[in-house]
Design an enzyme around this catalytic site. Structure first.
Site, mmCIF file in Angstrom:
data_model
loop_
_atom_site.group_PDB
_atom_site.id
_atom_site.type_symbol
_atom_site.label_atom_id
_atom_site.label_comp_id
_atom_site.label_asym_id
_atom_site.label_seq_id
_atom_site.Cartn_x
_atom_site.Cartn_y
_atom_site.Cartn_z
ATOM 1 N N ARG A 122 29.687 -8.534 5.042
ATOM 2 C CA ARG A 122 29.865 -8.324 6.494
ATOM 3 C C ARG A 122 28.757 -7.406 6.983
ATOM 4 N NH1 ARG A 122 35.383 -9.872 7.085
ATOM 5 N NH2 ARG A 122 35.005 -11.195 8.854
ATOM 6 N N GLN A 127 25.538 -12.324 9.648
ATOM 7 C CA GLN A 127 26.542 -12.768 10.619
ATOM 8 C C GLN A 127 26.525 -14.279 10.842
ATOM 9 O OE1 GLN A 127 26.035 -10.294 14.088
ATOM 10 N NE2 GLN A 127 27.477 -8.776 13.327
ATOM 11 N N ASP A 130 28.636 -16.008 8.216
ATOM 12 C CA ASP A 130 29.957 -15.427 7.974
ATOM 13 C C ASP A 130 31.060 -16.389 8.421
ATOM 14 O OD1 ASP A 130 32.237 -13.910 7.877
ATOM 15 O OD2 ASP A 130 31.424 -12.205 8.977
ATOM 16 N N SER A 133 34.437 -14.969 9.683
ATOM 17 C CA SER A 133 34.457 -14.606 11.102
ATOM 18 C C SER A 133 34.540 -15.831 12.000
ATOM 19 C CB SER A 133 33.206 -13.802 11.472
ATOM 20 O OG SER A 133 33.290 -12.522 10.917
ATOM 21 N N TYR A 226 37.085 -2.279 6.243
ATOM 22 C CA TYR A 226 38.428 -2.842 6.174
ATOM 23 C C TYR A 226 39.467 -1.719 6.244
ATOM 24 C CZ TYR A 226 36.355 -7.287 4.813
ATOM 25 O OH TYR A 226 35.631 -8.456 4.798
#
Ligand SMILES: NC(=O)c1ccc[n+]([C@@H]2O[C@H](COP(=O)([O-])OP(=O)(O)OC[C@H]3O[C@@H](n4cnc5c(N)ncnc54)[C@H](O)[C@@H]3O)[C@@H](O)[C@H]2O)c1
Length: 375
Positions: A122, A127, A130, A133, A226
């Site tokens: 992450r 991105q 990902d 996501s 997280y």
């Protein structure tokens, strides 16, 4: 020279997605890929074989992968598919190794270089790769639609000649990618939205999307952005602060998750018993066991006058868009390795080094075994 890329038809029940869509196929061909797909791979999202250009189709999945340098899939493939792959070939798919020990064994035996999509780091540079996501964002949107269809009331304020109806109250619990998208969607549909998470930095994100933030005074930031599991004392502090918000909501969407752990229980049976008649909970964490004590993972449950919807594999309901985004995520990952018609893996690239699960017969996701001291 070209690189043979094979795309499987998904076989898991209720999986509609496919790892390649026509727009991405054209981009892969430009990188030097020769594309092969299993016949009917796009059926789940109403894409016929004919909509894919420059792709060869075959019915036989073992023949399909036997000559492939790269195999693309959404869900972990069947063992016979891995067995049929060339030694040293690349597999890119969601894997979740802790649930797939036989598959991992097979990947090691066949010396497959497997990049597990759930392992993409992450970080900002990753991105575009990902898939957690991209798929979560769609799930967050869909949770609001799903909740709305189970409610007996509308989300926005409405005024008619007979009188006005106020907006519905929506509470979103767990403000990762899915939760923030759920807030944005519920807000756009005119609901009054509240958000809650144990990571304090989500407060500003919730506010910027038009929601109020429910303060509980508990900070549970864990490793890597997280959340960590709450202690018993923290759990009761949170429960006391949340009860009133839970019991005033018309629609609750829960998305809370802690990597490698069962889903935290955010709503107790007692709290459900005190909810408004007709209220709906959409629990997006069914795969991890659910965020509500009354959730029945994979089912829609009626608990008194409350409906709890907890489907598995929510992104697959929006298979068309989910496939489009997933295929782009995989394309961006593959583009790190596929250049000038050949595959070159730069293990110094943080994204590849962190996403790889198996390579040359070795697990790459486990810490190295401690050195044995000489006597
Ligand atoms: N930099 C990047 O490229 C990038 C991309 C995506 C996500 N992220 C970050 O990764 C992290 C995880 O995002 P995700 O969508 O995968 O989340 P996730 O699916 O792991 O969890 C969903 C949410 O549940 C929350 N949660 C956990 N326990 C809870 C509890 N007891 N009560 C309330 N909420 C609880 C988490 O804090 C998280 O916000 C976030 O910090 C996110 O911002 C970073």
């Amino acid at each position: 020279m070209y690189v043979n890329v094979a795309v499987l038809k998904e076989t898991q029940p209720h999986e509609r997605r496919v790892a390649l869509v026509p727009s991405v196929a054209a981009r892969l061909v430009k990188l030097g890929a020769k594309l092969h797909m299993q016949s009917g791979a796009g059926d789940g999202i109403k894409l016929t074989d004919a909509t894919f250009r420059d792709v060869t189709f075959t019915d036989d999945r073992k023949a399909l992968v036997s000559d492939a340098d790269v195999v693309l899939a959404v869900q972990p493939p069947a063992l016979d598919v891995i067995d049929a792959m060339k030694e040293g070939a690349i597999l890119i798919s969601f894997i979740y190794a802790n649930k797939e020990s036989a598959l991992v064994r097979c990947l090691l035996d066949r010396k497959i270089t497997c990049f597990a999509m759930e392992r993409v780091p992450r970080i900002t540079r990753a991105q575009a790769m990902d898939a957690l996501s991209s798929q979560s964002a769609l799930a967050g949107y869909y949770a609001v639609q799903l909740g709305a269809t189970h409610l007996t009331r509308i989300l926005p304020k409405i005024t008619t000649a007979a009188g006005a109806i106020g907006p519905a109250k929506v509470l979103v619990m767990g403000l990762g990618v899915a939760g923030l998208e759920a807030i944005a969607t519920a807000h756009r549909l005119g609901a009054v939205v509240e958000g809650y998470d144990v990571r304090p930095e989500t407060q500003e994100q919730a506010l910027s999307l038009g929601a109020k933030f429910v303060e509980t005074g508990v900070d549970a930031r864990g490793k890597g952005g997280y959340a960590r599991e709450l202690t018993a004392a923290e759990k009761s502090k949170v429960a006391a602060a949340l009860t009133q918000h839970i019991q005033q909501a018309d629609l609750i969407i829960t998305t809370a998750a802690i990597p490698g752990r069962p889903s935290p229980k955010l709503i107790s049976k007692a709290q459900v018993a005190g909810m408004k008649p007709g209220a709906v909970i959409v629990d997006l964490s069914a795969e991890g066991g659910g965020n509500c004590e009354d959730t029945r993972p994979g089912e829609t449950a009626r608990i008194g006058q409350i409906t709890i919807v907890a489907p598995f594999n929510v992104p697959s309901f929006l298979g068309g868009d989910a496939s489009e985004l997933y295929a782009k995520n995989q394309y961006n990952l593959l583009a790190l390795m596929l250049k000038d018609n050949i595959i070159t893996i730069d293990w110094k690239d943080e994204i590849l080094a962190k996403t790889v699960l198996t390579h040359a017969g070795e697990r790459k996701d486990l810490p190295p075994a401690p050195a044995v001291k000489a006597a």
